[in-house]
Write a protein that holds these residues in place. Sequence first.
Motif, short mmCIF file in Angstrom:
data_model
loop_
_atom_site.label_atom_id
_atom_site.label_comp_id
_atom_site.label_asym_id
_atom_site.label_seq_id
_atom_site.Cartn_x
_atom_site.Cartn_y
_atom_site.Cartn_z
N THR A 34 -7.39 1.19 10.33
CA THR A 34 -7.14 1.18 11.77
C THR A 34 -6.30 2.37 12.20
OG1 THR A 34 -7.26 -1.25 11.82
CG2 THR A 34 -6.11 -0.16 13.65
N TRP A 35 -5.36 2.75 11.36
CA TRP A 35 -4.48 3.89 11.68
C TRP A 35 -5.17 5.24 11.47
CZ3 TRP A 35 -0.13 1.55 8.19
CH2 TRP A 35 0.47 0.46 8.86
N GLY A 36 -6.36 5.22 10.89
CA GLY A 36 -7.05 6.47 10.62
C GLY A 36 -6.46 7.23 9.45
N ARG A 37 -5.87 6.51 8.50
CA ARG A 37 -5.27 7.11 7.32
C ARG A 37 -6.11 6.80 6.09
NH1 ARG A 37 -2.46 10.64 10.06
NH2 ARG A 37 -0.99 9.68 11.52
N ALA A 38 -6.19 7.78 5.18
CA ALA A 38 -6.92 7.55 3.93
C ALA A 38 -6.24 6.45 3.13
CB ALA A 38 -6.96 8.84 3.11
N LYS A 39 -7.01 5.74 2.34
CA LYS A 39 -6.47 4.62 1.56
C LYS A 39 -5.76 5.08 0.29
CE LYS A 39 -9.81 1.36 3.42
NZ LYS A 39 -10.50 2.32 4.29
N SER A 40 -5.89 6.34 -0.05
CA SER A 40 -5.16 6.88 -1.19
C SER A 40 -4.64 8.26 -0.80
CB SER A 40 -6.06 6.99 -2.43
OG SER A 40 -7.16 7.84 -2.17
N SER A 41 -3.65 8.73 -1.56
CA SER A 41 -3.03 10.02 -1.25
C SER A 41 -3.04 10.91 -2.48
CB SER A 41 -1.58 9.80 -0.80
OG SER A 41 -0.90 11.04 -0.69
N PRO A 42 -3.27 12.20 -2.31
CA PRO A 42 -3.20 13.11 -3.46
C PRO A 42 -1.78 13.32 -3.96
CG PRO A 42 -3.52 14.35 -1.44
CD PRO A 42 -3.64 12.91 -1.08
N GLY A 43 -0.81 12.91 -3.16
CA GLY A 43 0.59 13.08 -3.53
C GLY A 43 1.05 12.00 -4.51
N PRO A 44 2.26 12.14 -5.04
CA PRO A 44 2.78 11.18 -6.00
C PRO A 44 3.13 9.85 -5.34
CG PRO A 44 4.46 12.78 -5.44
CD PRO A 44 3.20 13.25 -4.79
N PRO A 45 3.06 8.75 -6.08
CA PRO A 45 3.42 7.46 -5.51
C PRO A 45 4.91 7.38 -5.23
CG PRO A 45 3.03 7.25 -7.87
CD PRO A 45 2.61 8.64 -7.48
N MET A 46 5.27 6.56 -4.24
CA MET A 46 6.65 6.25 -3.88
C MET A 46 7.43 7.45 -3.34
SD MET A 46 7.54 3.53 -6.95
CE MET A 46 8.97 2.83 -6.11
N ALA A 47 6.75 8.52 -2.96
CA ALA A 47 7.44 9.67 -2.36
C ALA A 47 8.09 9.27 -1.05
CB ALA A 47 6.45 10.81 -2.15
N TRP A 48 7.49 8.31 -0.34
CA TRP A 48 8.05 7.84 0.93
C TRP A 48 9.41 7.17 0.74
CZ3 TRP A 48 8.89 2.56 1.42
CH2 TRP A 48 8.28 1.75 0.47
N MET A 49 9.71 6.75 -0.51
CA MET A 49 11.01 6.17 -0.83
C MET A 49 11.99 7.21 -1.35
SD MET A 49 9.93 2.61 -2.77
CE MET A 49 11.64 2.16 -3.12
N GLY A 50 11.51 8.45 -1.47
CA GLY A 50 12.35 9.49 -2.05
C GLY A 50 12.42 9.42 -3.56
N HIS A 51 11.47 8.71 -4.18
CA HIS A 51 11.45 8.56 -5.63
C HIS A 51 10.52 9.58 -6.28
CE1 HIS A 51 12.92 4.10 -5.81
NE2 HIS A 51 13.68 4.85 -5.05
N THR A 52 10.87 9.99 -7.47
CA THR A 52 9.99 10.80 -8.30
C THR A 52 9.52 9.93 -9.46
OG1 THR A 52 11.19 12.83 -7.74
CG2 THR A 52 9.78 12.88 -9.71
N VAL A 53 8.25 9.66 -9.51
CA VAL A 53 7.70 8.74 -10.49
C VAL A 53 6.81 9.50 -11.48
CG1 VAL A 53 6.27 6.69 -10.86
CG2 VAL A 53 7.75 6.85 -8.84
N THR A 54 7.02 9.27 -12.76
CA THR A 54 6.17 9.86 -13.79
C THR A 54 5.32 8.76 -14.42
OG1 THR A 54 7.85 11.53 -14.30
CG2 THR A 54 6.12 11.17 -15.94
N PRO A 55 4.03 8.72 -14.13
CA PRO A 55 3.17 7.68 -14.71
C PRO A 55 3.18 7.74 -16.24
CG PRO A 55 2.05 8.82 -12.92
CD PRO A 55 3.28 9.61 -13.23
N ARG A 56 3.08 6.59 -16.89
CA ARG A 56 3.03 6.54 -18.35
C ARG A 56 2.02 5.52 -18.80
NH1 ARG A 56 5.95 2.40 -20.73
NH2 ARG A 56 7.07 1.04 -19.26
N ASP A 57 1.11 5.93 -19.64
CA ASP A 57 0.12 5.04 -20.25
C ASP A 57 -0.55 4.14 -19.22
OD1 ASP A 57 -1.36 3.78 -22.24
OD2 ASP A 57 0.25 2.41 -22.80
N GLY A 58 -0.95 4.74 -18.11
CA GLY A 58 -1.68 3.98 -17.08
C GLY A 58 -0.81 3.28 -16.07
N ALA A 59 0.50 3.19 -16.30
CA ALA A 59 1.41 2.55 -15.35
C ALA A 59 1.83 3.58 -14.32
CB ALA A 59 2.62 1.98 -16.08
#
Length: 214
Positions: A107-132
Amino acid sequence: MTSPARASRPMALAGGAVLLLALGLVALMLVRPSSSAPSTATSAAAPAEASADVGFARDMSVHHQQAVEMSFIVRDRTSDVAVRRLAYDIINTQANQRGMMLGWLETWGRAKSSPGPPMAWMGHTVTPRDGALMPGMATDTELDALRAAKGRDAEVRFLKLMTAHHRAGAEMARAAAAAAGTDEIRNLASGMVLGQRSEIALMADMLKERGSTA
């Protein structure tokens, strides 16, 4: 969220997938069909691309997807009524919430996924590990171990994984409830915090009954 190498897993969850599909259709039935790109008719009132509302809706949709997957797995690995009931409740609740969030993104016209890292909106830097992909999410190795387990072993593994999953999910929801600009996200996130806290307490009791802790 599962990795591409595990794309064949849904075959093992065929029965559950039918229910999940039905839940998704109900949640999204009022939303116009998706397109591969965001709508050009985005409302001026829609949250910005970098907003907590959009970031939370995307990230929590991924987080919820894995919770639903783990719940389907454990329902096939145990006959325990209490664990199967909890798994069923998680499937229903989180699949419907996920459908709502994806619908709002549409409805907002936003893509359902982002090319950016997860949780950036929280100011977090997340490093995925083994699929997590985010905190609290089970690794591919942990998911494989859950699939291989049976009976009480499967129950304990599921309860421990889901407790960690809920704790991280509740933290993300608290951040969204405080930072979101839309009533939709504020209200949903606040409800998630309460619901997941309640289930964390329930799972602590269930683990204790099985001679374990989170």
